[in-house]
Design an enzyme around this catalytic site. Structure first.
Site, PDB file in Angstrom:
ATOM      1  N   GLU A 180       0.837  -1.209   0.000  1.00 31.19           N
ATOM      2  CA  GLU A 180       0.000   0.000   0.000  1.00 31.19           C
ATOM      3  C   GLU A 180       0.873   1.260   0.000  1.00 31.19           C
ATOM      4  OE1 GLU A 180      -2.891   1.048  -0.703  1.00 31.19           O
ATOM      5  OE2 GLU A 180      -4.211   0.832   1.014  1.00 31.19           O
TER       6      GLU A 180
ATOM      7  N   THR B 103      -5.413   9.211  -3.548  1.00 29.17           N
ATOM      8  CA  THR B 103      -5.221   9.321  -2.098  1.00 29.17           C
ATOM      9  C   THR B 103      -4.087  10.300  -1.767  1.00 29.17           C
ATOM     10  OG1 THR B 103      -6.060   7.105  -1.757  1.00 29.17           O
ATOM     11  CG2 THR B 103      -4.694   7.982  -0.005  1.00 29.17           C
TER      12      THR B 103
HETATM   13  N1  HSE Z   1      -7.181   6.418   5.435  1.00 28.11           N
HETATM   14  C1  HSE Z   1      -6.819   6.692   4.074  1.00 28.11           C
HETATM   15  C2  HSE Z   1      -7.125   8.142   3.774  1.00 28.11           C
HETATM   16  C3  HSE Z   1      -7.594   5.766   3.201  1.00 28.11           C
HETATM   17  O1  HSE Z   1      -8.235   8.592   4.072  1.00 28.11           O
HETATM   18  O2  HSE Z   1      -6.261   8.850   3.248  1.00 28.11           O
HETATM   19  C4  HSE Z   1      -7.464   5.961   1.745  1.00 28.11           C
HETATM   20  O3  HSE Z   1      -8.557   5.290   1.075  1.00 28.11           O
END
Ligand code: HSE
Length: 313
Positions: free
Chosen positions: A133, A186
């Site tokens: 990831e 992201t």
């Molecule tokens: N927790 C991460 C964010 C998840 O919100 O950036 C990305 O899907």
């Protein structure tokens, strides 16, 4: 393992769930990616082909592809003297907020593990998946690859050391994932986040997140739905997601108990009671809202699901 080939189903996930930024995640029953892994005598992991939804946006580069990075990490940790080629069939669109890269990472790690003489325990698979990831999003977060691997609702108790807690969500928890036709990487969605948090918002968020967990653990869908409010992350990301608030309102008018930004977006995730509401009405309300504004919108009317598993042929 007797066969030299295996196919793994890796489910989509929704992270954050309102109040649990980088900590909460839930596995969806649909959609999912399929990852076919084939053993090779030469070491290393190669991505042979990526096809399906948004495949053009997924790199074949083995140092950047989440599935390849995670699989390679598992082979390294398991001291394997062989390699793998991967064929990825995407059911989860990249940059959707539905854990596309997390599913790749979880599926890659899970598939590689099936070839090891001494398979690694789940916590080590989680570490390998989080490394995958990281290769794609630039940050070591496990709130998507965690639930994709373990299934159900998951809490990242700690990142250092990495520890995850799985909770079975309420049986009647229905989930609608609506996906408008634009992408939010992201990486970009993390750049807009505040560096400092007001103490009052921090206290509010702890109350929400704690109650959310209690609702999940005690089969209390009403408490879950009242506990998704997020005063820190979603407000900062709202400008990146056209019509987000209108879409959430439309979902609630159509019977959703709660509606919030899925992961880093643009997925709009809604919770509804499977015993009381027709989830397709919720999905259609969000789809109509976007389509009336000239933006296509896909929709999955689903529920929570289990984690990665080997597909039987
Ligand atoms: N927790 C991460 C964010 C998840 O919100 O950036 C990305 O899907």
């Amino acid at each position: 393992m007797s066969s030299d080939r295996v196919t793994v189903r890796a489910p989509a996930t929704v992270a954050n769930l309102g109040s649990g930024f980088d900590v909460f995640g839930i596995a969806l029953h649909d959609p999912f990616d399929l990852i076919e892994a084939k053993r090779t005598s030469e070491r290393g992991v190669r991505v042979e082909k990526v096809e399906g939804m948004g495949a053009h946006a997924v790199t074949l580069e083995h140092t950047k592809n989440t599935a390849a990075v995670a699989a390679a990490k598992v082979l390294e940790m398991g001291k394997a003297d062989f390699g793998l080629t991967l064929h990825i069939k995407k059911g989860i669109r990249p940059c959707s907020g539905m854990g596309s890269s997390g599913a790749g990472a979880a599926g890659g790690a899970f598939a590689a593990n099936l070839f090891l003489e001494k398979p690694l325990p789940m916590d080590q698979l989680l570490f390998a998946a989080a490394k995958g990831e990281e290769a794609s999003s630039g940050s070591f977060h496990a709130d998507n690859c965690g639930p994709s691997l373990y299934g159900g609702f998951t809490i990242i108790r700690s990142y250092d050391p990495l520890e995850i807690v799985r909770v079975n969500p309420p049986k009647n928890l229905g989930i609608v994932a609506a996906l408008p036709g634009f992408a939010v990487p992201t990486r970009e969605a993390r750049k807009v986040l505040p560096k400092h948090v007001d103490l009052k918002d921090f206290i509010f968020q702890i109350g929400q997140a704690s109650s959310f967990v209690a609702g999940m653990a005690n089969n209390d869908i009403g408490l879950v739905a009242r506990s998704v409010k997020d005063r820190i992350i979603e407000p900062a990301r709202t400008p990146l997601i056209p019509h987000l608030q209108e879409a959430e309102e439309a979902a609630k008018r159509a019977g959703a108990m709660a509606s919030f930004l899925g992961g880093s977006g643009p997925c709009i995730c809604s919770f509804y009671d499977l015993d009381k509401v027709d989830g397709s009405v919720v999905g259609t309300a969000v789809q109509n809202l976007y389509e009336n504004r000239g933006i296509e919108c896909l929709c999955w009317v689903t529920t929570w699901g289990e984690g990665c598993r080997k597909e039987s042929k």
